[in-house]
Structure formats: C-alpha cells, structure tokens
Design a protein around this motif. Sequence first.
Motif, PDB file in Angstrom:
ATOM      1  N   TYR A   4       0.843  -1.183   0.000  1.00 49.36           N
ATOM      2  CA  TYR A   4       0.000   0.000   0.000  1.00 49.36           C
ATOM      3  C   TYR A   4       0.889   1.247   0.000  1.00 49.36           C
ATOM      4  O   TYR A   4       1.895   1.300   0.719  1.00 49.36           O
ATOM      5  N   THR A   6       0.863   5.632   0.294  1.00 54.14           N
ATOM      6  CA  THR A   6       0.098   6.769   0.797  1.00 54.14           C
ATOM      7  C   THR A   6       0.985   8.001   0.814  1.00 54.14           C
ATOM      8  O   THR A   6       2.199   7.906   0.594  1.00 54.14           O
ATOM      9  N   LYS A   9       3.013  12.353   5.741  1.00 48.95           N
ATOM     10  CA  LYS A   9       2.484  12.165   7.098  1.00 48.95           C
ATOM     11  C   LYS A   9       2.971  13.235   8.068  1.00 48.95           C
ATOM     12  O   LYS A   9       2.321  13.497   9.068  1.00 48.95           O
ATOM     13  N   ILE A  16      -1.336   5.754   9.898  1.00 48.52           N
ATOM     14  CA  ILE A  16      -0.680   4.520   9.468  1.00 48.52           C
ATOM     15  C   ILE A  16      -1.112   3.361  10.356  1.00 48.52           C
ATOM     16  O   ILE A  16      -1.443   2.272   9.869  1.00 48.52           O
ATOM     17  N   PHE A  19      -4.776   2.417   9.830  1.00 41.35           N
ATOM     18  CA  PHE A  19      -4.924   1.654   8.594  1.00 41.35           C
ATOM     19  C   PHE A  19      -4.441   0.217   8.788  1.00 41.35           C
ATOM     20  O   PHE A  19      -5.089  -0.734   8.336  1.00 41.35           O
ATOM     21  N   VAL A  31       3.745  -1.069   3.738  1.00 44.18           N
ATOM     22  CA  VAL A  31       3.229   0.283   3.595  1.00 44.18           C
ATOM     23  C   VAL A  31       4.400   1.158   3.182  1.00 44.18           C
ATOM     24  O   VAL A  31       5.481   1.104   3.781  1.00 44.18           O
ATOM     25  N   VAL A  33       5.363   5.185   2.421  1.00 39.97           N
ATOM     26  CA  VAL A  33       4.985   6.597   2.501  1.00 39.97           C
ATOM     27  C   VAL A  33       5.785   7.366   1.456  1.00 39.97           C
ATOM     28  O   VAL A  33       7.019   7.239   1.374  1.00 39.97           O
ATOM     29  N   ASP A 209      -5.282  14.352  -3.321  1.00 43.02           N
ATOM     30  CA  ASP A 209      -5.561  12.979  -3.729  1.00 43.02           C
ATOM     31  C   ASP A 209      -6.189  13.037  -5.117  1.00 43.02           C
ATOM     32  O   ASP A 209      -7.388  13.331  -5.255  1.00 43.02           O
ATOM     33  N   THR A 222      -5.261   9.387   1.100  1.00 44.60           N
ATOM     34  CA  THR A 222      -5.782   8.102   0.637  1.00 44.60           C
ATOM     35  C   THR A 222      -4.668   7.045   0.540  1.00 44.60           C
ATOM     36  O   THR A 222      -3.475   7.363   0.572  1.00 44.60           O
ATOM     37  N   TRP A 223      -5.125   5.817   0.393  1.00 44.66           N
ATOM     38  CA  TRP A 223      -4.223   4.673   0.290  1.00 44.66           C
ATOM     39  C   TRP A 223      -4.525   3.937  -1.004  1.00 44.66           C
ATOM     40  O   TRP A 223      -5.691   3.811  -1.395  1.00 44.66           O
ATOM     41  N   ARG A 224      -3.479   3.463  -1.660  1.00 45.55           N
ATOM     42  CA  ARG A 224      -3.652   2.659  -2.863  1.00 45.55           C
ATOM     43  C   ARG A 224      -2.864   1.365  -2.727  1.00 45.55           C
ATOM     44  O   ARG A 224      -1.691   1.395  -2.331  1.00 45.55           O
ATOM     45  N   GLU A 225      -3.511   0.289  -3.082  1.00 44.35           N
ATOM     46  CA  GLU A 225      -2.782  -0.994  -3.159  1.00 44.35           C
ATOM     47  C   GLU A 225      -2.212  -1.103  -4.556  1.00 44.35           C
ATOM     48  O   GLU A 225      -2.925  -0.913  -5.546  1.00 44.35           O
TER      49      GLU A 225
END
Length: 227
Positions: A4, A6, A9, A16, A19, A31, A33, A209, A222-225
């Motif tokens: 993921y 993002t 931060k 984090i 999530f 994850v 960043v 975003d 937002t988060w993206r896989e």
Amino acid sequence: MAIYVTGDKHQKFDPILFFADKMKLTKNDYVIVLGDMGLFWRKDKRDANAFIDYFEQHYEFNLYFIDGNHENFTILHSLEEDENHMGIVSEHIRHLKRGRRYNIDGKDILAIGGADSVDKFRRTEGLSWWKEEAVTDEDVNMVDPGHYDYVLSHCCPISIFNTYKSSLCTLGNITDDDNPDFHISDNKLEQVLNSITFNHWYFGHYHQDLDLDDKFTCLYHTWREIK
C-alpha cells in the motif's frame, strides 16, 4: 501479501497505525509513505525513537518511506544500509534510497525521493531545512534505464506539474512561480521520466488525492494498493 502507498504524514503516524489495524496487516504486508514521513526531525531523535519503539512492540508489517523535503537528512544519511540498499531504521522500518531499483513482493519499483521547499529562505539550514532535499544529478545517474512496474517519488516531473498545476497548486506553500529554485527537483525528475518506462507513477508533496491521468497519481490521505 499486499503493498500500500500513501502520501505525506509529517510526523502524524496514527493514520498509518489505524490503517494497519483496519486491514489487519501482517509481516507479509508493506506500507510505503511517499515522502515527508517526518520520522526524523529532532537531532536527538527522541520523537522518532518513541514511535519506533511502540511500532516494533505492536506491529510486524513492513513500513518503508522515501524522503521528501521535510526530513532531517543528517540522520537519514547516517543510517546503515541493509543488503538491499535500504536505510535501516529498525527491524521493520526502512528508508528507500534515491535512484534505487527495489524488488518488493515481486514488484519492480524505482524510489526517487526529494523535492524543493519553497519557504526554504525562511528556514534555518541544518535545523529546519537541509539542502540535500533537492534531487541531484547524482540521484538521476543512479537510476537504471529500463522498465519499472512503479515509480515512487515525492514531487513530480516538471511536465506533469505544468500540465496539472491548477489542480496541484492549492496550498500557499506550493507555488506555480517560475523561480528555478522552486523546481530543481521537478526538472531532475523530468530527466528520469525521459529515461525509463513504467506502468504507473505515484507521488505525494502537493497534499492532494488525484488521479491525474492513467499514468500519474498524487496521494495525500488516501491509500492505494499496488498490484
């Protein structure tokens, strides 16, 4: 197993962890960043150490980050490297270095952090600003030409910035001014853009975003896989 990505931060790490709890992340998950993690800021590392200790006691997923323009580069550059050329923060936390090709969970990823602080003239070098924030020719020369599944950067290439500046320039500290001091890194990333091919490019920095087109995405909250 999942990766993921993002956005910035700025030392706010709760999103984090929230999530990670929501997704029930494990030692097989990652994850990343996209710069301005802000893990290292104080030179005594007291704030960083408190988070690192808590993280390692409660979580097992892999937390990686590229550098942005709001980082303590004195500390980042002092980190020892592991066998994959990542900066070692702790057992599960790593700094992805500029210009490196990484294979993460089978994905071929280019990490190319860095950006320019438009308010650097009001900051104090070595305390609230580091000249190492900007992408350099050396960073560009580190990049292997060829194809990547994903490119992860903090700012974006200058051609992308110019095309979408009306969407990206929504903060007072993100300027569309033509002052070259504000776009050193954007121009260096343009060189990278012209030397590689890739499936998708993710970046942060602009606190937005946005899916700009089928190749470029700006992330903040937002988060993206990435698959």
